[in-house]
Design a protein around this motif. Structure first.
Motif, mmCIF file in Angstrom:
data_model
loop_
_atom_site.group_PDB
_atom_site.id
_atom_site.type_symbol
_atom_site.label_atom_id
_atom_site.label_comp_id
_atom_site.label_asym_id
_atom_site.label_seq_id
_atom_site.Cartn_x
_atom_site.Cartn_y
_atom_site.Cartn_z
ATOM 1 N N ASP A 169 8.620 -1.504 18.908
ATOM 2 C CA ASP A 169 9.418 -1.903 17.741
ATOM 3 C C ASP A 169 8.977 -1.204 16.464
ATOM 4 O O ASP A 169 9.541 -1.470 15.394
ATOM 5 C CB ASP A 169 9.322 -3.418 17.531
ATOM 6 N N ARG A 170 7.975 -0.336 16.578
ATOM 7 C CA ARG A 170 7.442 0.405 15.430
ATOM 8 C C ARG A 170 7.127 -0.529 14.255
ATOM 9 O O ARG A 170 7.432 -0.250 13.096
ATOM 10 C CB ARG A 170 8.394 1.520 15.009
ATOM 11 N N GLY A 171 6.490 -1.641 14.599
ATOM 12 C CA GLY A 171 6.021 -2.564 13.574
ATOM 13 C C GLY A 171 7.115 -3.165 12.717
ATOM 14 O O GLY A 171 6.839 -3.638 11.604
ATOM 15 N N GLY A 172 8.358 -3.165 13.221
ATOM 16 C CA GLY A 172 9.466 -3.715 12.448
ATOM 17 C C GLY A 172 9.942 -2.806 11.328
ATOM 18 O O GLY A 172 10.755 -3.224 10.486
ATOM 19 N N LEU A 173 9.477 -1.558 11.304
ATOM 20 C CA LEU A 173 9.813 -0.645 10.214
ATOM 21 C C LEU A 173 11.188 0.011 10.321
ATOM 22 O O LEU A 173 11.751 0.408 9.289
ATOM 23 C CB LEU A 173 8.738 0.436 10.083
ATOM 24 N N PRO A 174 11.768 0.183 11.514
ATOM 25 C CA PRO A 174 13.094 0.804 11.563
ATOM 26 C C PRO A 174 14.124 0.060 10.711
ATOM 27 O O PRO A 174 14.196 -1.160 10.737
ATOM 28 C CB PRO A 174 13.457 0.723 13.053
ATOM 29 N N GLY A 175 14.868 0.826 9.920
ATOM 30 C CA GLY A 175 15.862 0.233 9.036
ATOM 31 C C GLY A 175 15.325 -0.132 7.671
ATOM 32 O O GLY A 175 16.061 -0.654 6.829
ATOM 33 N N SER A 176 14.048 0.157 7.418
ATOM 34 C CA SER A 176 13.451 -0.200 6.130
ATOM 35 C C SER A 176 13.665 0.908 5.103
ATOM 36 O O SER A 176 14.031 2.037 5.428
ATOM 37 C CB SER A 176 11.955 -0.487 6.289
ATOM 38 N N ALA A 177 13.436 0.543 3.836
ATOM 39 C CA ALA A 177 13.461 1.495 2.737
ATOM 40 C C ALA A 177 12.042 1.651 2.212
ATOM 41 O O ALA A 177 11.214 0.744 2.335
ATOM 42 C CB ALA A 177 14.390 1.009 1.631
ATOM 43 N N LEU A 178 11.755 2.798 1.616
ATOM 44 C CA LEU A 178 10.412 3.110 1.142
ATOM 45 C C LEU A 178 10.453 3.533 -0.322
ATOM 46 O O LEU A 178 11.328 4.316 -0.720
ATOM 47 C CB LEU A 178 9.814 4.246 1.974
ATOM 48 N N VAL A 179 9.533 3.005 -1.129
ATOM 49 C CA VAL A 179 9.335 3.541 -2.476
ATOM 50 C C VAL A 179 7.904 4.033 -2.611
ATOM 51 O O VAL A 179 6.980 3.504 -1.978
ATOM 52 C CB VAL A 179 9.638 2.505 -3.593
ATOM 53 N N SER A 180 7.744 5.050 -3.438
ATOM 54 C CA SER A 180 6.433 5.626 -3.720
ATOM 55 C C SER A 180 6.243 5.649 -5.227
ATOM 56 O O SER A 180 7.146 6.050 -5.974
ATOM 57 C CB SER A 180 6.364 7.050 -3.154
ATOM 58 N N ASP A 181 5.066 5.221 -5.711
ATOM 59 C CA ASP A 181 4.854 5.158 -7.162
ATOM 60 C C ASP A 181 4.656 6.523 -7.803
ATOM 61 O O ASP A 181 4.754 6.673 -9.022
ATOM 62 C CB ASP A 181 3.691 4.221 -7.510
ATOM 63 N N GLY A 182 4.380 7.543 -6.998
ATOM 64 C CA GLY A 182 4.257 8.911 -7.488
ATOM 65 C C GLY A 182 5.062 9.836 -6.592
ATOM 66 O O GLY A 182 5.474 9.462 -5.490
ATOM 67 N N PHE A 183 5.292 11.056 -7.056
ATOM 68 C CA PHE A 183 6.097 11.965 -6.230
ATOM 69 C C PHE A 183 5.327 12.401 -4.988
ATOM 70 O O PHE A 183 4.097 12.290 -4.910
ATOM 71 C CB PHE A 183 6.586 13.169 -7.024
ATOM 72 N N PHE A 184 6.070 12.878 -3.998
ATOM 73 C CA PHE A 184 5.469 13.413 -2.775
ATOM 74 C C PHE A 184 5.181 14.891 -3.004
ATOM 75 O O PHE A 184 6.104 15.691 -3.179
ATOM 76 C CB PHE A 184 6.410 13.237 -1.580
ATOM 77 N N PRO A 185 3.901 15.283 -3.008
ATOM 78 C CA PRO A 185 3.572 16.691 -3.254
ATOM 79 C C PRO A 185 3.905 17.587 -2.059
ATOM 80 O O PRO A 185 4.056 18.801 -2.221
ATOM 81 C CB PRO A 185 2.070 16.653 -3.516
ATOM 82 N N PHE A 186 4.010 16.976 -0.873
ATOM 83 C CA PHE A 186 4.369 17.684 0.351
ATOM 84 C C PHE A 186 5.309 16.778 1.155
ATOM 85 O O PHE A 186 5.441 15.591 0.872
ATOM 86 C CB PHE A 186 3.129 18.020 1.191
ATOM 87 N N ARG A 187 5.912 17.316 2.175
ATOM 88 C CA ARG A 187 6.845 16.539 2.984
ATOM 89 C C ARG A 187 6.143 15.704 4.047
ATOM 90 O O ARG A 187 6.793 14.889 4.712
ATOM 91 C CB ARG A 187 7.886 17.451 3.637
ATOM 92 N N ASP A 188 4.822 15.860 4.221
ATOM 93 C CA ASP A 188 4.139 15.198 5.329
ATOM 94 C C ASP A 188 4.262 13.677 5.272
ATOM 95 O O ASP A 188 4.501 13.022 6.294
ATOM 96 C CB ASP A 188 2.668 15.617 5.412
ATOM 97 N N GLY A 189 4.118 13.079 4.074
ATOM 98 C CA GLY A 189 4.252 11.629 3.959
ATOM 99 C C GLY A 189 5.654 11.155 4.268
ATOM 100 O O GLY A 189 5.853 10.111 4.905
ATOM 101 N N VAL A 190 6.640 11.926 3.848
ATOM 102 C CA VAL A 190 8.039 11.586 4.125
ATOM 103 C C VAL A 190 8.321 11.699 5.619
ATOM 104 O O VAL A 190 8.992 10.839 6.202
ATOM 105 C CB VAL A 190 8.973 12.506 3.314
ATOM 106 N N ASP A 191 7.821 12.730 6.251
ATOM 107 C CA ASP A 191 8.011 12.890 7.702
ATOM 108 C C ASP A 191 7.420 11.711 8.469
ATOM 109 O O ASP A 191 8.013 11.228 9.447
ATOM 110 C CB ASP A 191 7.370 14.190 8.188
ATOM 111 N N LEU A 192 6.244 11.231 8.033
ATOM 112 C CA LEU A 192 5.628 10.073 8.683
ATOM 113 C C LEU A 192 6.512 8.841 8.565
ATOM 114 O O LEU A 192 6.701 8.092 9.536
ATOM 115 C CB LEU A 192 4.271 9.776 8.035
ATOM 116 N N ALA A 193 7.065 8.613 7.368
ATOM 117 C CA ALA A 193 7.920 7.452 7.149
ATOM 118 C C ALA A 193 9.209 7.547 7.964
ATOM 119 O O ALA A 193 9.653 6.563 8.567
ATOM 120 C CB ALA A 193 8.237 7.318 5.655
ATOM 121 N N ILE A 194 9.791 8.729 7.999
ATOM 122 C CA ILE A 194 11.033 8.925 8.752
ATOM 123 C C ILE A 194 10.800 8.675 10.240
ATOM 124 O O ILE A 194 11.647 8.084 10.938
ATOM 125 C CB ILE A 194 11.581 10.340 8.504
#
Length: 425
Positions: free
Chosen positions: A358-383
């Motif tokens: 169930d991927r910890g109930g995360l599918p279908g969730s939205a994400l906010v970040s308090d600072g910009f993403f300097p690289f795509r790696d964090g976004v890829d992990l969330a996706i």
């Protein structure tokens, strides 16, 4: 051991004066120290962040401040600093600094969530669970508590509506140190007062927190050498969905990148999450689903690291809910007992397998970040965990790369920019 326990209930004698005067460029602010008579003893704060730190709370009583054409919050606008004995419906003992600052940060978040009944549960000046719901306060509390049932233990509950009987019953089913509300139904108070160590606080201003939005206060940071940093308090520019900016950018060679706009439901979750983000220690990200937090990551040093940490926390909390539903045990207690109980070991294996599936109930969730993403790696992990929409400040030289990560996802992930950072140090 008994002597060690006493330090948490002993009131420190504080040497701080009754009055505090601050002058900035000819403008004078006058503060008065707060004391309360509880059980016949008139004292101020029990202690500061730790039992061996004397501390005092001051309320702004007189003066006005205007800087750069901006008028700051003045006297008569007190919330936590204006508490009286009447507001401390059940005090137990004189409050400590951490009790009050947890409640204060709850107000800091709830000022942006006036549109619906909302609940924030805080520990160590960070939210561990937050939710809002058109179904009422009880539903909001239930979802906030289930966001992180483990961390909520011993926390402070802050709500933005009159606390009703149904919500009081849910609160009493757990263990909390403080509950703060604009008011209480008589039946709710009767229930809450059965927990003699619960501090019950009424803050009437909780009902009108929207009036405080956009009105800054003087934020003072003290350096270890005694120096001061003064700043305007954070003012959230995202007060409605229309305030988000399209996520688009152009590279030096003129190539344009634009992300999908969020659906109305995704945009509401991003709006809620950005409000909660105002009260989270940076570097942080928050996962939200259907108006409730799913994972809150706080205080990490790198952006991809905080995404990894928050995913791990979400998995742990999801497994804990399954363990509690099936065995009335926390996931940690279940793991301990499973070491010597084959039946529980099988159940634990099933829970861990379901959590992974169930991927910890995360599918279908939205994400906010308090600072910009300097690289795509964090976004890829969330996706990879099933996130469908992201809000972040924007402004990185690699915004194109981050947008591209969203556009390459299947299905395509939405992204918007907030146009402001939300660091809280």
């Amino acid at each position: 051991m008994s002597d060690l326990k006493k330090m948490y209930t002993t009131i420190q004698e504080d040497p701080f004066p009754q009055d505090l005067t601050v002058t900035l460029g000819g403008q004078t602010l006058v503060f008065a120290k707060k004391t309360w008579t509880i059980d016949g003893e008139q004292k101020g704060l029990r202690y500061g962040e730790n039992p061996d730190q004397p501390a005092a709370l001051y309320q702004l009583k007189d003066g006005a401040l205007e800087l750069g054409g901006v008028r700051f919050r003045g006297p008569g606008r007190g919330l936590v600093s204006a508490l009286t004995e009447e507001h401390m419906i059940q005090a137990g003992k004189h409050p400590g600094k951490t009790n009050l600052t947890d409640v204060d940060n709850g107000l800091n978040i709830l000022q942006y969530l006036s549109a619906r009944p909302a609940v924030v549960i805080l520990k160590h000046n960070n939210p561990c669970g937050a939710a809002w719901s058109a179904e009422g306060l009880a539903k909001a509390f239930e979802r906030a508590n289930l966001s992180d049932r483990i961390a909520a233990f011993g926390g402070a509950v802050v709500v933005n509506r009159t606390l009703d009987k149904a919500t009081a019953e849910l609160i009493n089913a757990g263990y909390f140190e403080v509950v703060a509300a604009p008011d209480y139904e008589p039946a709710a108070l009767e229930i809450l007062k059965t927990k003699k160590n619960l501090r019950i606080v009424a803050i009437p201003g909780l009902a009108v927190l929207a009036d405080y939005v956009g009105e800054p206060f003087l934020d003072v940071k003290t350096l270890m050498d005694g120096g001061l940093v003064l700043q305007f308090s954070f003012r959230n520019r995202i007060l409605e969905v229309a305030d988000f900016l399209p996520a688009k950018t152009e590279t030096k060679d003129g190539k344009a990148f634009t992300a999908r706009a969020p659906s109305p439901a995704e945009a509401q979750d991003l709006l809620f999450a950005w409000a909660v983000e105002a009260g989270v220690s940076s570097n942080s990200v928050i996962f939200v689903k259907d108006g409730a937090t799913v994972g809150i990551g706080t205080g990490e040093q790198d952006r991809v690291g905080v995404v990894q940490l928050t995913i791990h926390k979400a998995y742990t909390k999801y497994a804990d809910l399954l363990a509690f539903e099936r065995h009335k045990l926390s996931i940690h207690d279940l793991r301990e007992k499973a070491a010597s109980d084959p039946a529980l070991a099988r159940s634990l294996a099933e829970i861990e397998a379901q959590t992974k599936a169930d991927r910890g109930g995360l599918p279908g969730s939205a994400l906010v970040s308090d600072g910009f993403f300097p690289f795509r790696d964090g976004v890829d992990l969330a996706i990879a965990q099933g996130v469908t929409a992201i809000a972040q400040p924007g402004g990185s030289i690699r915004d194109w790369e981050v947008i591209q990560a969203c556009n390459e996802a299947a299905p395509q992930v939405a992204m918007v920019f907030t146009g402001q950072r939300s660091f809280k140090h």
